[in-house]
Design a protein around this motif. Structure first.
Motif, PDB file in Angstrom:
ATOM      1  N   ALA A 494       0.854  -1.191   0.000  1.00 31.39           N
ATOM      2  CA  ALA A 494       0.000   0.000   0.000  1.00 31.39           C
ATOM      3  C   ALA A 494       0.884   1.234   0.000  1.00 31.39           C
ATOM      4  O   ALA A 494       1.763   1.372   0.868  1.00 31.39           O
ATOM      5  N   PHE A 495       0.685   2.119  -0.966  1.00 31.13           N
ATOM      6  CA  PHE A 495       1.494   3.322  -1.085  1.00 31.13           C
ATOM      7  C   PHE A 495       0.595   4.550  -0.884  1.00 31.13           C
ATOM      8  O   PHE A 495      -0.544   4.585  -1.348  1.00 31.13           O
ATOM      9  N   ALA A 496       1.148   5.558  -0.209  1.00 32.42           N
ATOM     10  CA  ALA A 496       0.357   6.743   0.125  1.00 32.42           C
ATOM     11  C   ALA A 496      -0.028   7.546  -1.107  1.00 32.42           C
ATOM     12  O   ALA A 496      -1.128   8.092  -1.184  1.00 32.42           O
ATOM     13  N   ASP A 497       0.871   7.625  -2.085  1.00 30.91           N
ATOM     14  CA  ASP A 497       0.615   8.454  -3.260  1.00 30.91           C
ATOM     15  C   ASP A 497      -0.123   7.636  -4.318  1.00 30.91           C
ATOM     16  O   ASP A 497       0.331   6.548  -4.714  1.00 30.91           O
ATOM     17  N   PRO A 498      -1.253   8.121  -4.824  1.00 25.39           N
ATOM     18  CA  PRO A 498      -2.015   7.335  -5.815  1.00 25.39           C
ATOM     19  C   PRO A 498      -1.265   7.102  -7.109  1.00 25.39           C
ATOM     20  O   PRO A 498      -1.461   6.075  -7.772  1.00 25.39           O
ATOM     21  N   ASP A 499      -0.382   8.041  -7.503  1.00 25.90           N
ATOM     22  CA  ASP A 499       0.372   7.827  -8.736  1.00 25.90           C
ATOM     23  C   ASP A 499       1.456   6.779  -8.559  1.00 25.90           C
ATOM     24  O   ASP A 499       1.804   6.065  -9.517  1.00 25.90           O
ATOM     25  N   VAL A 500       2.001   6.663  -7.351  1.00 30.66           N
ATOM     26  CA  VAL A 500       2.946   5.573  -7.072  1.00 30.66           C
ATOM     27  C   VAL A 500       2.217   4.237  -7.190  1.00 30.66           C
ATOM     28  O   VAL A 500       2.720   3.273  -7.787  1.00 30.66           O
ATOM     29  N   ALA A 529      -2.422   7.349 -21.442  1.00 27.67           N
ATOM     30  CA  ALA A 529      -3.660   7.217 -20.675  1.00 27.67           C
ATOM     31  C   ALA A 529      -4.003   8.493 -19.914  1.00 27.67           C
ATOM     32  O   ALA A 529      -4.994   8.534 -19.176  1.00 27.67           O
ATOM     33  N   GLY A 530      -3.184   9.534 -20.080  1.00 24.43           N
ATOM     34  CA  GLY A 530      -3.458  10.810 -19.426  1.00 24.43           C
ATOM     35  C   GLY A 530      -2.886  10.940 -18.035  1.00 24.43           C
ATOM     36  O   GLY A 530      -3.166  11.927 -17.346  1.00 24.43           O
ATOM     37  N   ASN A 531      -2.089   9.980 -17.604  1.00 21.64           N
ATOM     38  CA  ASN A 531      -1.505  10.025 -16.268  1.00 21.64           C
ATOM     39  C   ASN A 531      -0.111  10.652 -16.350  1.00 21.64           C
ATOM     40  O   ASN A 531       0.919   9.979 -16.193  1.00 21.64           O
ATOM     41  N   MET A 532      -0.080  11.949 -16.593  1.00 23.46           N
ATOM     42  CA  MET A 532       1.175  12.636 -16.866  1.00 23.46           C
ATOM     43  C   MET A 532       2.081  12.687 -15.635  1.00 23.46           C
ATOM     44  O   MET A 532       3.301  12.567 -15.749  1.00 23.46           O
ATOM     45  N   ARG A 533       1.494  12.898 -14.458  1.00 23.61           N
ATOM     46  CA  ARG A 533       2.351  12.979 -13.266  1.00 23.61           C
ATOM     47  C   ARG A 533       3.033  11.643 -12.984  1.00 23.61           C
ATOM     48  O   ARG A 533       4.232  11.585 -12.690  1.00 23.61           O
ATOM     49  N   ALA A 534       2.259  10.531 -13.085  1.00 23.98           N
ATOM     50  CA  ALA A 534       2.849   9.205 -12.867  1.00 23.98           C
ATOM     51  C   ALA A 534       3.952   8.945 -13.880  1.00 23.98           C
ATOM     52  O   ALA A 534       5.024   8.420 -13.544  1.00 23.98           O
ATOM     53  N   SER A 535       3.700   9.318 -15.129  1.00 19.64           N
ATOM     54  CA  SER A 535       4.715   9.132 -16.161  1.00 19.64           C
ATOM     55  C   SER A 535       5.970   9.933 -15.834  1.00 19.64           C
ATOM     56  O   SER A 535       7.094   9.438 -15.976  1.00 19.64           O
ATOM     57  N   GLY A 536       5.783  11.159 -15.363  1.00 22.66           N
ATOM     58  CA  GLY A 536       6.933  11.992 -15.033  1.00 22.66           C
ATOM     59  C   GLY A 536       7.716  11.465 -13.849  1.00 22.66           C
ATOM     60  O   GLY A 536       8.951  11.499 -13.841  1.00 22.66           O
ATOM     61  N   LEU A 537       7.015  10.972 -12.812  1.00 24.05           N
ATOM     62  CA  LEU A 537       7.697  10.406 -11.639  1.00 24.05           C
ATOM     63  C   LEU A 537       8.600   9.249 -12.053  1.00 24.05           C
ATOM     64  O   LEU A 537       9.742   9.129 -11.592  1.00 24.05           O
TER      65      LEU A 537
END
Length: 620
Positions: A494-500, A529-537
């Motif tokens: 379980a990770f706190a950040d949803p993008d993680v 898929a529009g998940n730019m922040r996850a992609s950037g991380l």
């Protein structure tokens, strides 16, 4: 030996009259006198207040915590997992009563087999003495190197066969056994050159093999020199012993199971593994005798408990043995009779794991056992890719053929439903991956150099609190082979950040669909898929060096990942929050869709009941 024994009328009643139940039961249960009865803690449950009673006058026992009760024969049958005949024969020997024979021929055979067993018992005692003598120094050093102390040697009756051609034969002859008896017991072999018979075991560490009643009937011997061939040598078939019909430590393990240690035996692959497990507190351990499990051995295992655990080395050979066990067991599974499997990490066997990481690591491995149906699904799913209709049809055919082996109609139907559901969910994952176009990605890790301030901050000082866990996921991206070791642990984290969490889910989706894991492909998929922040991380995180999955760094990665695991799932109230028909995303996985559908139905039913109680039937 029970097959040649006939119990006459009145024999059982006389036997029970001769034996005081509290004497026999008192060896397994600490009894305290209370009036006319004895009382103690149940041997069948883990109770704290005594509710187990023994009445010598009535010659019965009663256990109120489990509901079991009966006479002394039924107690021995239950605690030692013996048949009625075996229990009667055991108690008759204790009472000094001679069981009659069915015929003179049967009586002669019975006496002959008993004589051969006495020879094996004498050999075991001789080998035990030689282990403690000067000639047993190499065997003692080997045992000490494996972490076994003298107390364990005695508990398992280990011994040493002298490195001499006739020393065992001469010793047994001095005790009155004939050369023919020694040969028939498998303790000597005929010379193919016309000479005198010679000792069957020479210069070996000896493991006595007991029958279902605990009598020694054969031996296994381990060579102590690098050039010893074979490394392990078992007795050949004799009138007493057939290696396909017995298991090492079976009687002792069966008694431990009867004492409340669990719901099934632990089946490992060798003598030392079984001993290591027993010494570490897993007293229900047994092992076949150098061969794959046979139907007779499976029958013995199920006789002791309905859901045994088969524990295999975590290497390719161990996985192959587990797969063979599936095919052996499938025709015979039925309600209350199945198997569980444990595949140990890092190519270890139980002895390796216990010595390297302690009994706790073994307990953890056993706690993560998987069912027969789960391993069957994994075997067929991983047999070949399922990225085309033809390959998907092949998987469906293999699953149908496996389920068809099951004889019990109800269990067969349950397997067919379970395997079809797994297959539908898996095909959905494959279709989702195909839609993304990621099968065009090149194979390999595709690592990118780190860039940007965020990557450098995380490299030097660790991720910010909300992003913790990202580094562990990136390690699996840069070394995809780690997923073979820790995919299940990663899925439960379980990770706190949803993008993680989204990055983790995408990695697992790729792995399940057979898409090569590489950072560039994952980043592109997330961005599309529009998940730019996850992609950037993921893109900006520093590149991590590849590591060997069988080395200490891989184990450290798994330990670090385990800190993010959670025992439960999100609260249903949280899952329901704001949920309505529109909340059921058409792109959800089948399992997620079913769960959401269930929660919506439950919420609607609750609302309807509340409205009805308030006199507002029809409002929703």
């Amino acid at each position: 030996m029970s097959s040649s024994i006939r119990i006459p009328d009145g024999f059982v009643e006389e036997l029970k009259a001769r034996i005081r139940p509290s004497d026999v039961i008192g060896r397994k249960v600490k009894l305290t006198k209370k009036g006319k009865e004895w009382v103690g803690l149940s041997p069948f449950t883990n109770e704290k207040s005594p509710s187990f009673y023994v009445n010598d006058q009535k010659r019965i026992f009663k256990d109120f915590s489990s509901g079991l009760g009966g006479d002394i024969i039924s107690f021995v049958m239950e605690t030692e997992r013996l048949t009625f005949m075996e229990a009667v024969e055991k108690l008759a020997e204790e009472a000094g009563m001679q069981l009659p024979k069915a015929s003179p021929e049967a009586a002669e055979e019975y006496d002959h087999r008993k004589r051969l067993q006495e020879a094996c018992e004498a050999a075991a005692a001789f080998y035990g003495d030689r282990l403690m003598a000067s000639e047993g120094a190499a065997a003692r050093a080997y045992l000490e190197g494996r972490g076994l102390r003298p107390g364990a040697w005695k508990r398992h009756r280990l011994g040493y066969a002298p490195d001499d051609w006739r020393k065992t034969i001469e010793h047994l002859k001095s005790l009155g056994f004939t050369q023919q008896e020694i040969l028939e017991a498998g303790l000597a072999k005929e010379s193919d050159k016309g000479g005198e018979p010679y000792d069957a075991f020479r210069g070996r560490l000896m493991f006595p093999i007991a029958d279902l009643r605990g009598g020694i009937i054969a031996f296994g011997g381990r060579g102590l020199t690098p050039d010893a061939k074979p490394k392990y040598l078992n007795s050949g078939d004799t009138p007493l012993f057939h290696k396909s019909r017995i298991l090492y430590r079976y009687k002792t393990a069966r008694e431990a199971l009867g004492g409340g240690e669990g719901g099934g035996l632990i089946v490992c692959e060798g003598y030392m593994d079984a001993i290591a497990l027993a010494e570490a507190g897993f007293g229900t351990s047994v092992a076949p005798l150098g061969t794959a499990l046979t139907e007779d051995q499976l029958s013995l295992i199920w006789k002791a408990g309905p859901e045994p655990t088969l524990c295999f080395d975590g290497d390719r050979a161990g996985l192959g043995a587990a797969y063979r066990a599936i095919d052996r067991a499938l025709p015979h599974v039925e309600p209350g009779r199945s198997l569980f499997f444990v595949l140990l990490p890092d190519g270890m066997d139980p002895d390796d794991l216990i010595r390297a990481r302690g009994p706790g690591a073994m307990a953890d491995a056993l706690a993560q056992k998987i069912s027969l149906s789960e391993l069957l699904w994994m075997r067929e799913r991983d047999a070949e890719p399922v990225d085309t209709p033809e390959r998907q049809a092949g998987l469906e055919a293999r699953l149908a053929a496996a389920a068809a082996q099951i004889k019990h109609p109800g269990v067969r139907a349950a397997y067919e439903r379970d395997l079809k559901a797994r297959m539908r969910d898996h095909f959905w994952q494959v279709r989702q991956a195909n839609r993304s176009g990621d099968y065009r990605k090149r194979p390999g890790s595709g690592q990118l150099p780190a860039s940007g301030d965020q990557g450098q901050v995380e490299l030097k000082g660790g991720a910010p609190a909300k992003l913790r866990g990202l580094g562990a996921i990136v390690r699996a991206v840069d070394t995809p082979e780690l997923l073979d070791l820790g995919a299940e642990t990663l899925a439960l984290a379980a990770f706190a950040d949803p993008d993680v969490s989204l990055i983790r889910d995408t990695v697992l989706d790729f792995a399940h669909a057979g898409i090569p894991i590489d950072r560039k492909g994952l980043c592109a998929h997330l961005a599309e898929a529009g998940n730019m922040r996850a992609s950037g991380l993921l893109k900006e995180y520093p590149t991590t060096p590849q590591i060997a999955v069988d080395g200490p760094e891989a184990r450290e990665w798994l330990i670090a990942l385990e800190q993010y695991m959670v025992a439960g799932r999100p609260d249903e109230a949280e899952a329901e929050a704001g949920m309505d028909d529109a909340g059921i995303d058409a792109t959800s996985s089948p399992s997620a869709w079913r769960r959401k559908h269930q929660l919506v139905a439950e919420r609607r039913a609750l609302k309807a009941r509340m409205n009805e109680a308030a006199g507002k039937v029809g409002e929703s």
